[in-house]
Design an enzyme around this catalytic site. Structure first.
Site, mmCIF file in Angstrom:
data_model
loop_
_atom_site.group_PDB
_atom_site.id
_atom_site.type_symbol
_atom_site.label_atom_id
_atom_site.label_comp_id
_atom_site.label_asym_id
_atom_site.label_seq_id
_atom_site.Cartn_x
_atom_site.Cartn_y
_atom_site.Cartn_z
ATOM 1 N N MET A 94 -55.319 -64.348 -63.005
ATOM 2 C CA MET A 94 -54.677 -63.461 -62.045
ATOM 3 C C MET A 94 -55.413 -62.142 -61.816
ATOM 4 O O MET A 94 -54.800 -61.150 -61.411
ATOM 5 C CB MET A 94 -53.234 -63.190 -62.470
ATOM 6 N N ARG A 95 -56.720 -62.108 -62.068
ATOM 7 C CA ARG A 95 -57.507 -60.905 -61.792
ATOM 8 C C ARG A 95 -58.493 -61.207 -60.674
ATOM 9 O O ARG A 95 -59.075 -62.292 -60.631
ATOM 10 C CB ARG A 95 -58.311 -60.451 -63.029
ATOM 11 N N LEU A 97 -62.022 -60.905 -59.062
ATOM 12 C CA LEU A 97 -63.353 -60.759 -59.650
ATOM 13 C C LEU A 97 -64.282 -60.000 -58.712
ATOM 14 O O LEU A 97 -64.195 -60.125 -57.487
ATOM 15 C CB LEU A 97 -63.938 -62.140 -59.942
ATOM 16 N N HIS A 113 -55.851 -72.795 -55.920
ATOM 17 C CA HIS A 113 -54.952 -71.901 -55.185
ATOM 18 C C HIS A 113 -53.784 -72.725 -54.647
ATOM 19 O O HIS A 113 -54.002 -73.805 -54.077
ATOM 20 C CB HIS A 113 -55.720 -71.238 -54.039
ATOM 21 N N GLU A 146 -67.367 -64.053 -52.755
ATOM 22 C CA GLU A 146 -66.970 -62.658 -52.915
ATOM 23 C C GLU A 146 -65.581 -62.377 -52.339
ATOM 24 O O GLU A 146 -64.824 -61.591 -52.897
ATOM 25 C CB GLU A 146 -68.010 -61.730 -52.273
ATOM 26 N N VAL A 148 -61.687 -62.898 -51.543
ATOM 27 C CA VAL A 148 -60.626 -63.505 -52.347
ATOM 28 C C VAL A 148 -60.071 -64.750 -51.653
ATOM 29 O O VAL A 148 -59.777 -64.726 -50.447
ATOM 30 C CB VAL A 148 -59.481 -62.483 -52.580
ATOM 31 N N ASP A 149 -59.932 -65.845 -52.423
ATOM 32 C CA ASP A 149 -59.368 -67.093 -51.926
ATOM 33 C C ASP A 149 -60.090 -67.602 -50.682
ATOM 34 O O ASP A 149 -59.481 -68.161 -49.760
ATOM 35 C CB ASP A 149 -57.852 -66.952 -51.669
ATOM 36 N N GLU A 178 -51.683 -79.854 -57.784
ATOM 37 C CA GLU A 178 -52.767 -79.110 -58.442
ATOM 38 C C GLU A 178 -53.289 -79.881 -59.634
ATOM 39 O O GLU A 178 -54.494 -79.944 -59.879
ATOM 40 C CB GLU A 178 -52.272 -77.731 -58.885
#
Ligand code: GRF
Length: 221
Positions: A94-95, A97, A113, A146, A148-149, A178
């Site tokens: 949950m961070r 990057l 995701h 780079e 997110v998602d 998933e």
């Protein structure tokens, strides 16, 4: 395939049900690979116990113990590199990057995701899907870039939204998928069959039926 078993690491923050799917599918040989390290940034993450039960080395690298994001990520990368991982799986990590970390593992960093990207990146995606009134959501495994998602998509699964669903019910239905497509994606990576071409992922040896296989993920094995 006669290639050696893939050495891979899994980075988590929480319950680790996706980690469990990867543990199980590695143990039964579906994934020709071995999880050599599980790292959590949350000391209380239940996923650490799952890894421990499976005899997999674990480390807690608590982001709160570092002065900034860069030093946290350097510690994360140092641990993963020391374990000589070829692939890093983000399984409920949950961070966000930084570009430094993403570049360090370019082409060998996968994320799962709980939505059909590029729809619904970010957080609270099940509630947002319900609020938007879409009929289907799902799950996506993608290479991390780079943004997110974002990033080249390896596998997706579609999940219907049913009358009466709340975010928890939808999340549970998505999680089931998933647990199928993350192992599928890691299996394909371990078999050296994934090739990133620009923003797309080509699955070697699978061109003819790739689309059908990814909408209805291949049965395990
Ligand atoms: C999953 O829905 C994953 O897609 C999201 O966080 C959740 C983690 O679940 N990023 P778990 O820890 O694998 O059970």
């Amino acid at each position: 395939m006669t290639d050696a078993l893939l050495r891979y690491g899994v980075v988590i923050s929480g319950g680790g049900s996706n980690l469990q799917a990867l543990i199980d599918r590695s143990a039964d040989g579906t994934i020709p690979g071995r999880i050599v390290l599980v790292i959590s940034n949350e000391p209380g993450a239940f996923g650490l116990q799952r890894a421990g039960r499976a005899g997999i080395p674990t480390q807690v690298i608590d982001h709160r113990a570092f002065p900034d994001r860069a030093s946290f990520e350097q510690a994360l990368a140092a641990a993963l590199d020391a374990a000589q991982v070829e692939l890093v799986c983000l399984a409920g990590f949950m961070r966000v990057l930084t570009p430094w970390f993403v570049r360090h593992y370019r082409g060998r960093l996968l994320n799962i995701h709980p939505a059909l990207l590029p729809a619904f990146p970010g957080l609270h995606v099940q509630q947002r899907a319900l609020d938007a009134g879409v009929r289907f959501s799902g799950a996506t495994v993608h290479f991390v870039v780079e943004d997110v998602d974002a990033g080249p998509i390896v596998a997706q699964a579609v999940v219907p939204i049913l009358p009466g669903d709340d975010a928890a019910a939808l999340a549970a239905r998505i999680l089931q998928q998933e647990h199928r497509i993350f192992p599928l994606a890691v299996r394909l990576f371990a078999q050296r069959r994934l090739e990133v071409q620009g923003s797309r992922v080509i699955i070697r040896g699978h061109e003819a039926d790739a689309a059908a296989a990814l909408i209805n993920p291949l049965p395990d094995g």
